[in-house]
Design a protein around this motif. Structure first.
Motif, PDB file in Angstrom:
ATOM      1  N   SER A  90       0.654  -1.079   0.046  1.00  0.00           N
ATOM      2  CA  SER A  90       0.188   0.005   0.079  1.00  0.00           C
ATOM      3  C   SER A  90       0.760   1.164   0.013  1.00  0.00           C
ATOM      4  N   LEU A  91       0.819   1.923  -1.110  1.00  0.00           N
ATOM      5  CA  LEU A  91       1.655   3.224  -1.238  1.00  0.00           C
ATOM      6  C   LEU A  91       1.287   4.193  -0.046  1.00  0.00           C
ATOM      7  N   PRO A  92       0.260   4.522   0.163  1.00  0.00           N
ATOM      8  CA  PRO A  92      -0.197   5.430   1.316  1.00  0.00           C
ATOM      9  C   PRO A  92       0.483   4.813   2.809  1.00  0.00           C
ATOM     10  N   GLU A  93       0.130   3.637   2.868  1.00  0.00           N
ATOM     11  CA  GLU A  93       0.549   2.963   4.264  1.00  0.00           C
ATOM     12  C   GLU A  93       2.204   2.861   4.228  1.00  0.00           C
ATOM     13  N   SER A  94       2.893   2.595   3.249  1.00  0.00           N
ATOM     14  CA  SER A  94       4.435   2.535   3.285  1.00  0.00           C
ATOM     15  C   SER A  94       4.940   3.864   3.239  1.00  0.00           C
ATOM     16  N   ALA A  95       4.199   5.146   3.042  1.00  0.00           N
ATOM     17  CA  ALA A  95       4.534   6.353   2.887  1.00  0.00           C
ATOM     18  C   ALA A  95       4.720   6.659   4.341  1.00  0.00           C
ATOM     19  N   LEU A  96       3.494   6.315   5.379  1.00  0.00           N
ATOM     20  CA  LEU A  96       3.373   6.432   6.603  1.00  0.00           C
ATOM     21  C   LEU A  96       4.482   5.910   7.437  1.00  0.00           C
ATOM     22  N   VAL A  97       4.880   4.575   7.028  1.00  0.00           N
ATOM     23  CA  VAL A  97       5.887   4.075   7.892  1.00  0.00           C
ATOM     24  C   VAL A  97       7.181   4.807   7.605  1.00  0.00           C
ATOM     25  N   GLU A  98       7.384   5.061   6.347  1.00  0.00           N
ATOM     26  CA  GLU A  98       8.644   5.894   6.054  1.00  0.00           C
ATOM     27  C   GLU A  98       8.770   7.346   6.693  1.00  0.00           C
ATOM     28  N   LEU A 158       2.272   3.602  15.597  1.00  0.00           N
ATOM     29  CA  LEU A 158       2.702   5.448  14.918  1.00  0.00           C
ATOM     30  C   LEU A 158       2.320   5.334  13.341  1.00  0.00           C
ATOM     31  N   ALA A 159       2.333   4.322  12.401  1.00  0.00           N
ATOM     32  CA  ALA A 159       2.085   4.388  11.123  1.00  0.00           C
ATOM     33  C   ALA A 159       0.691   4.092  10.596  1.00  0.00           C
ATOM     34  N   GLY A 160      -0.196   3.647  11.815  1.00  0.00           N
ATOM     35  CA  GLY A 160      -1.419   3.307  11.533  1.00  0.00           C
ATOM     36  C   GLY A 160      -1.918   2.338  12.349  1.00  0.00           C
ATOM     37  N   GLU A 161      -2.578   0.964  11.987  1.00  0.00           N
ATOM     38  CA  GLU A 161      -3.219   0.206  12.695  1.00  0.00           C
ATOM     39  C   GLU A 161      -2.306  -1.280  12.895  1.00  0.00           C
ATOM     40  N   ASN A 162      -1.144  -1.065  12.106  1.00  0.00           N
ATOM     41  CA  ASN A 162      -0.250  -2.489  11.919  1.00  0.00           C
ATOM     42  C   ASN A 162       1.028  -1.793  12.559  1.00  0.00           C
ATOM     43  N   TYR A 163       1.817  -2.956  13.288  1.00  0.00           N
ATOM     44  CA  TYR A 163       3.230  -2.867  13.616  1.00  0.00           C
ATOM     45  C   TYR A 163       4.134  -2.614  12.842  1.00  0.00           C
ATOM     46  N   THR A 164       4.988  -1.798  12.494  1.00  0.00           N
ATOM     47  CA  THR A 164       5.863  -1.627  11.566  1.00  0.00           C
ATOM     48  C   THR A 164       7.308  -1.481  12.112  1.00  0.00           C
ATOM     49  N   LEU A 165       8.417  -0.954  11.016  1.00  0.00           N
ATOM     50  CA  LEU A 165       9.635  -0.557  11.393  1.00  0.00           C
ATOM     51  C   LEU A 165       9.417   0.964  12.168  1.00  0.00           C
ATOM     52  N   ILE A 186       7.423   8.205  29.739  1.00  0.00           N
ATOM     53  CA  ILE A 186       6.516   7.353  28.849  1.00  0.00           C
ATOM     54  C   ILE A 186       5.286   6.979  29.676  1.00  0.00           C
ATOM     55  N   THR A 187       5.384   6.611  30.849  1.00  0.00           N
ATOM     56  CA  THR A 187       4.326   6.039  31.758  1.00  0.00           C
ATOM     57  C   THR A 187       3.271   7.334  32.108  1.00  0.00           C
ATOM     58  N   CYS A 188       3.536   8.445  31.938  1.00  0.00           N
ATOM     59  CA  CYS A 188       2.361   9.369  32.289  1.00  0.00           C
ATOM     60  C   CYS A 188       1.590   9.876  31.150  1.00  0.00           C
ATOM     61  N   ARG A 189       2.127   9.492  29.917  1.00  0.00           N
ATOM     62  CA  ARG A 189       1.207   9.421  28.708  1.00  0.00           C
ATOM     63  C   ARG A 189       0.552   8.057  28.328  1.00  0.00           C
ATOM     64  N   PRO A 190      -0.690   8.023  28.596  1.00  0.00           N
ATOM     65  CA  PRO A 190      -1.687   6.816  28.633  1.00  0.00           C
ATOM     66  C   PRO A 190      -1.561   6.248  27.389  1.00  0.00           C
ATOM     67  N   HIS A 191      -1.658   6.756  26.076  1.00  0.00           N
ATOM     68  CA  HIS A 191      -1.467   6.157  24.988  1.00  0.00           C
ATOM     69  C   HIS A 191      -0.130   5.851  24.640  1.00  0.00           C
ATOM     70  N   VAL A 192       0.897   6.504  24.626  1.00  0.00           N
ATOM     71  CA  VAL A 192       2.422   6.185  24.657  1.00  0.00           C
ATOM     72  C   VAL A 192       2.394   4.967  25.525  1.00  0.00           C
ATOM     73  N   ARG A 193       2.131   4.901  26.731  1.00  0.00           N
ATOM     74  CA  ARG A 193       2.312   3.628  27.626  1.00  0.00           C
ATOM     75  C   ARG A 193       1.726   2.463  27.291  1.00  0.00           C
ATOM     76  N   ALA A 194       0.549   2.612  26.529  1.00  0.00           N
ATOM     77  CA  ALA A 194      -0.375   1.449  25.900  1.00  0.00           C
ATOM     78  C   ALA A 194       0.505   0.900  24.581  1.00  0.00           C
ATOM     79  N   TRP A 195       1.112   1.868  24.066  1.00  0.00           N
ATOM     80  CA  TRP A 195       1.853   1.400  22.906  1.00  0.00           C
ATOM     81  C   TRP A 195       3.274   0.973  23.158  1.00  0.00           C
ATOM     82  N   TRP A 196       3.709   1.321  24.235  1.00  0.00           N
ATOM     83  CA  TRP A 196       4.894   0.645  24.735  1.00  0.00           C
ATOM     84  C   TRP A 196       4.751  -0.676  25.377  1.00  0.00           C
ATOM     85  N   ASP A 197       3.486  -0.818  25.968  1.00  0.00           N
ATOM     86  CA  ASP A 197       3.184  -1.869  26.694  1.00  0.00           C
ATOM     87  C   ASP A 197       2.814  -2.921  25.605  1.00  0.00           C
ATOM     88  N   ASP A 198       2.521  -2.643  24.294  1.00  0.00           N
ATOM     89  CA  ASP A 198       2.221  -3.508  23.279  1.00  0.00           C
ATOM     90  C   ASP A 198       3.594  -3.848  22.721  1.00  0.00           C
TER      91      ASP A 198
END
Length: 215
Positions: A90-98, A158-165, A186-198
């Motif tokens: 997907s060109l849009p998805e790959s562009a977001l990864v980059e 960060l790039a959407g709904e899929n784990y990437t580089l 990290i832990t004081c920011r709930p969404h960043v913390r959830a991302w890191w836990d994942d």
């Protein structure tokens, strides 16, 4: 034939490449580089990386250095196996990864490594941490993490709904960062913390981080 990785597991750059290899399910051989003896600044290692830094990889007759370039190469070459780390179909998805890989390289990496240098590396050599530097770099990092918090309030990764580089590249520095007294950033920011836990609980992350024993 196994991919040869020249480096050491405690190195964040080496760890990043190992994470990619595990996510792809690729067979590799880790060849330790004796940094204390300066092997990375001498031949034959300089034939793999003329800048004398780790890691470098050999994939058959092909060799490559710079961890982000290595990971892009591995993800492209083996795009049909393991985790789809570049969303290449997907060109849009790959562009977001980059895009978010560039954010990691140019916005996150600088302050994160500066902080770790002051808190972890300097004391290993008997050098006192510079609290002013830490404070300055934490302020920079906080601004980056505020952007991440907003982004991750809308998307799982960060790039959407899929784990990437884009996510993977953050892991090595964060493994060490989360062991410091600054982990609250990290832990004081709930969404960043959830991302890191994942991302920190992924099988590949658990395997690689188990050998990151600087602290």
């Amino acid at each position: 034939m196994a991919i040869k990785v020249h480096g050491v597991p405690v190195s964040t750059c080496t760890a990043g490449v190992l994470l990619c290899l595990h996510e792809k399910g690729l067979h590799y051989e880790l060849l330790p580089v004796d940094l204390a003896a300066g092997a990375h600044k001498q031949d034959p290692y300089l034939s793999l990386n003329p800048f004398g830094q780790i890691p470098a990889v050999e994939d058959g007759e092909f060799s490559l250095f710079e961890s982000r370039a290595i990971n892009r190469y591995l993800a492209r070459k083996h795009k049909d196996i393991g985790t789809d780390l570049l969303r290449a179909n997907s060109l849009p998805e790959s562009a977001l990864v980059e895009t978010w890989m560039e954010v990691e390289a140019h916005q996150f990496h600088g302050p994160a490594t500066a902080i770790l240098h002051e808190i972890i590396v300097n004391p290993m050599y008997g050098i006192a941490s510079n609290e002013q530097t830490i404070e300055t770099e934490m302020e920079k990092l906080g601004k980056v993490l505020d952007v991440y918090e907003e982004r991750l309030s809308k998307y799982k990764y960060l790039a959407g709904e899929n784990y990437t580089l884009a996510d993977l590249q953050h892991i090595p520095n964060l493994v060490y960062f989360m062991k410091t007294t600054k982990a609250e950033a990290i832990t004081c920011r709930p969404h960043v913390r959830a991302w890191w836990d994942d991302i920190s609980s992924r099988p590949a992350t658990l395997k690689v981080s188990a050998n990151m024993k600087l602290i």
